[in-house]
Design a protein around this motif. Structure first.
Motif, PDB file in Angstrom:
ATOM      1  N   ALA A  63      -8.227   5.217   1.649  1.00 27.58           N
ATOM      2  CA  ALA A  63      -7.760   6.721   1.407  1.00 27.58           C
ATOM      3  C   ALA A  63      -6.543   7.228   1.961  1.00 27.58           C
ATOM      4  O   ALA A  63      -5.838   8.098   1.274  1.00 27.58           O
ATOM      5  CB  ALA A  63      -9.128   7.590   1.570  1.00 27.58           C
ATOM      6  N   LYS A  64      -6.547   6.943   3.193  1.00 30.15           N
ATOM      7  CA  LYS A  64      -5.411   7.090   3.928  1.00 30.15           C
ATOM      8  C   LYS A  64      -4.242   6.854   3.584  1.00 30.15           C
ATOM      9  O   LYS A  64      -3.142   7.568   3.687  1.00 30.15           O
ATOM     10  CB  LYS A  64      -5.661   6.652   5.497  1.00 30.15           C
ATOM     11  N   ALA A  65      -4.095   5.603   3.150  1.00 31.32           N
ATOM     12  CA  ALA A  65      -2.986   5.046   2.276  1.00 31.32           C
ATOM     13  C   ALA A  65      -2.441   5.903   0.983  1.00 31.32           C
ATOM     14  O   ALA A  65      -1.747   5.495   0.553  1.00 31.32           O
ATOM     15  CB  ALA A  65      -2.827   3.669   1.990  1.00 31.32           C
ATOM     16  N   GLY A  66      -3.799   6.673   0.428  1.00 29.59           N
ATOM     17  CA  GLY A  66      -3.370   7.481  -0.748  1.00 29.59           C
ATOM     18  C   GLY A  66      -3.527   6.662  -1.861  1.00 29.59           C
ATOM     19  O   GLY A  66      -3.185   7.072  -2.903  1.00 29.59           O
TER      20      GLY A  66
ATOM     21  N   SER B 159      -4.294  12.458   0.014  1.00 27.80           N
ATOM     22  CA  SER B 159      -5.009  12.135  -1.126  1.00 27.80           C
ATOM     23  C   SER B 159      -6.205  13.167  -1.524  1.00 27.80           C
ATOM     24  O   SER B 159      -6.722  13.857  -0.713  1.00 27.80           O
ATOM     25  CB  SER B 159      -5.853  10.957  -0.766  1.00 27.80           C
TER      26      SER B 159
ATOM     27  N   VAL C 127       2.128   5.027   7.667  1.00 22.90           N
ATOM     28  CA  VAL C 127       0.944   4.342   6.965  1.00 22.90           C
ATOM     29  C   VAL C 127       1.645   3.545   5.880  1.00 22.90           C
ATOM     30  O   VAL C 127       2.444   4.006   5.181  1.00 22.90           O
ATOM     31  CB  VAL C 127      -0.254   5.330   6.347  1.00 22.90           C
TER      32      VAL C 127
ATOM     33  N   LEU D  16      -5.568  12.967   6.192  1.00 21.69           N
ATOM     34  CA  LEU D  16      -6.624  12.993   7.175  1.00 21.69           C
ATOM     35  C   LEU D  16      -6.212  13.119   8.577  1.00 21.69           C
ATOM     36  O   LEU D  16      -4.970  12.956   8.889  1.00 21.69           O
ATOM     37  CB  LEU D  16      -6.927  11.402   6.972  1.00 21.69           C
TER      38      LEU D  16
ATOM     39  N   PHE E 254      -8.811  12.592  -2.603  1.00 25.26           N
ATOM     40  CA  PHE E 254     -10.008  12.071  -2.324  1.00 25.26           C
ATOM     41  C   PHE E 254     -10.670  12.770  -0.917  1.00 25.26           C
ATOM     42  O   PHE E 254     -11.485  13.115  -0.695  1.00 25.26           O
ATOM     43  CB  PHE E 254     -10.229  10.542  -2.298  1.00 25.26           C
TER      44      PHE E 254
ATOM     45  N   PRO F 226       0.328   9.954   4.117  1.00 31.97           N
ATOM     46  CA  PRO F 226      -0.178  10.480   2.628  1.00 31.97           C
ATOM     47  C   PRO F 226      -1.131  11.134   2.264  1.00 31.97           C
ATOM     48  O   PRO F 226      -2.311  10.980   3.085  1.00 31.97           O
ATOM     49  CB  PRO F 226      -0.001   9.164   1.874  1.00 31.97           C
TER      50      PRO F 226
ATOM     51  N   LEU G 104      -6.483   5.438  -3.519  1.00 35.30           N
ATOM     52  CA  LEU G 104      -7.602   5.529  -4.238  1.00 35.30           C
ATOM     53  C   LEU G 104      -7.656   6.450  -5.521  1.00 35.30           C
ATOM     54  O   LEU G 104      -8.046   6.251  -6.520  1.00 35.30           O
ATOM     55  CB  LEU G 104      -8.728   6.007  -3.499  1.00 35.30           C
TER      56      LEU G 104
ATOM     57  N   GLN H  22      -9.401   3.836   5.345  1.00 36.25           N
ATOM     58  CA  GLN H  22      -7.936   3.404   5.394  1.00 36.25           C
ATOM     59  C   GLN H  22      -7.564   3.425   4.009  1.00 36.25           C
ATOM     60  O   GLN H  22      -6.087   3.714   3.850  1.00 36.25           O
ATOM     61  CB  GLN H  22      -7.936   2.066   6.208  1.00 36.25           C
TER      62      GLN H  22
ATOM     63  N   VAL I 135       0.864  -1.265  -0.149  1.00 41.18           N
ATOM     64  CA  VAL I 135       0.027  -0.070   0.014  1.00 41.18           C
ATOM     65  C   VAL I 135       0.964   1.258  -0.001  1.00 41.18           C
ATOM     66  O   VAL I 135       1.722   1.308   0.840  1.00 41.18           O
ATOM     67  CB  VAL I 135      -0.823   0.050   1.104  1.00 41.18           C
TER      68      VAL I 135
END
Lengths: 332, 332
Positions: free
Chosen positions: A193-196, B101, B162, B108, B103, B99, A198, A191, A164
């Motif tokens: 999204a958090k990992a960037g 995003s 993350v 976050l 989105f 990271p 998406l 999560q 990820v």
């Protein structure tokens, strides 16, 4: 620059061997194809002449990237998509990019085992590639392996990565179409999204759709997709649900992959992405060469000395880097 | 090389401002510390003089890296360890590498919210850092932010990341002690091994130990740890179980972190790791500069042209990279 002496044939023979191997690979000879990929993976001295020879044969394959956190079922989705492509008769390549670990003694075989259904199909070439030791993760060997499969006539190449984060962004830069796969109960879409990850998705897949929480995952993804800024005519990532084990949703996913491919062509994005991919590829090779110079000839002892002074607080890292860059620009 | 004009004071004033800010930060002024970290994160023109000034003040902080897949509870473990360190009265820094995003419209806030228990404690400095856009992930800004917290007098800095994969290896290269956190039911330990992250662990943590599958996770990790090759006197990663939400196992974990710190000192590994960290840091800065040259002045249009020819199959990427490297060695 010194040149490593190949264990095999000399330069002239080597060119002939490569030409022969490419021809065999194009005719469907899996062993010749495997040897060409090995040559790429090992960064052998013959790599450059091979790539020179392959260049005019490349640019035909469609590259599909599959990514997501460990455990979401990437390999199963990959296997199901291979079956869908093979239904159309085309030759398919699979690169499973697999970090190796000293704990396991090498790349894990799980993925390959799960794809055993295709192990005896001569129209499917499956290869696990280890990324460890390759500077910049995927950036070095995988694009070259893609070129080999492309030149050998694979109409579609599926590139599956574990992990990820950074790796996903790299897959997206390699692929024509990037699938980001999530599963219910593996941590929610937040999560992801958090990992960037998406943002690199052309298609979002909620796999294990029969599990509890699948509808919540779809809903969360839908919210996040709707929040992303997007221009007129941009592709809006659809959210597909699959149960790759039972095959549910796979034909719909394959259709969506085809639809994205058509959109890439009609929007001009296909060429744009491929030029961007070439830019990345060239830059990665150039940076690796420059990095080799930084760590290399004049740098070795010098870098140790500079690092000792930085660790002791005598020098800041920027001043130290200046000295290295000056040396790298001279060396080579 | 042109120099960006800072929005704030000029060069001379800037040095005075930095010296003042460092002094304030050392006295515990969170705002001054925050501004210094921002300066690092933005890669401002003052970065170099700041780092020069900070160099002699660095090397005292203990750096603890925390990593693992999304959803395992890293932030909660981080928060619990902060509390354990604060119990001893020392100043603690937290860098949550996050990271961003499109989105979510930015980093976050989840982690910070979860650490709210410490939000009003002046002895704890918490900062989320975005890695996107930073070449090489953590390699650019995070080590410099660490230097700032170190120089400002944080006795311990916790770096939380993350992701699975490359980022972990980078955290390990920054940290004195690396904690790899897994949770039951998030994909088994095999998946963690597959992601190649176990090998960077100094301490393995099974968080959410009250959940089903915790004992299996411990057992799997134990098997994998026992399989790793290890020399005489090497550190063998212990496997700790925690429930960070209830606090169970946290004091034992904090003790194990201290034990590893002692081992680092007595084995000579602490200095070795810090020299290695400095080597990484210097190399990363040098490579970023070289990469800037490759993508920069002479490269821009040239790279586009080369990429077009590679995409069209007229040129192979190695030959294209040769041209770029030649240009980069001239430019600067």
């Amino acid at each position: 620059v010194t040149r490593a002496v190949a264990a095999g044939p000399g330069d002239t023979d080597s060119a002939a061997w490569v030409a022969g191997a490419v021809e065999l690979a194009q005719a469907g000879d899996a062993r010749a194809l495997a040897r060409l990929v090995s040559l790429v993976e090992n960064g052998a001295a013959e790599l450059r002449p091979v790539m020179k020879l392959l260049a005019p044969l490349t640019g035909r394959a469609r590259v599909i990237g599959l990514t997501g956190a460990p455990g979401v079922g990437k390999s199963t989705v990959t296997g199901a998509l291979v079956a869908a492509c093979r239904g159309g008769g085309e030759r398919v390549g699979v690169l499973a990019v697999d970090p190796t670990s000293p704990f396991s003694g090498g790349a894990l075989l799980g993925d390959r085992v799960r794809m055993q259904g295709h192990a005896t199909d001569p129209g499917v070439f499956i290869r696990s590639m280890a990324t460890r030791g390759h500077l910049g993760g995927l950036s070095a060997a995988v694009p070259q392996a893609l070129r080999v499969l492309d030149a050998a006539g694979c109409a579609t190449v599926l590139v599956e990565t574990v992990g990820v984060g950074q790796a996903e962004v790299e897959v997206a830069s390699l692929a024509d179409t990037t699938l980001v796969i999530v599963a219910p109960g593996m941590g929610d879409a937040i999560q992801a999204a958090k990992a960037g990850i998406l943002e690199v998705a052309d298609i979002l897949v909620v796999n294990k759709s029969d599990k509890e929480g699948a509808q919540e995952a779809v809903r969360d993804l839908r919210t996040m997709v709707s929040m992303a800024r997007r221009g007129e005519g941009d592709w809006k990532p659809p959210i597909m649900t699959t149960s790759a084990v039972t095959g549910e949703g796979i034909s719909e996913l394959a259709e969506k992959v085809d639809a994205h491919w058509s959109w890439l062509g009609s929007s001009g994005q296909r060429d744009a992405r491929r030029r961007a991919r070439a830019r990345e590829e060239i830059t990665a090779i150039a940076v690796a060469e420059l990095r080799r110079r930084v760590g290399g000839l004049p740098g070795g002892a010098q870098l140790d000395d500079l690092a000792g002074r930085v660790a002791a607080g005598e020098l800041d890292p920027f001043a130290a880097a200046d000295e290295l860059v000056a040396a790298a620009s001279r060396g080579g």
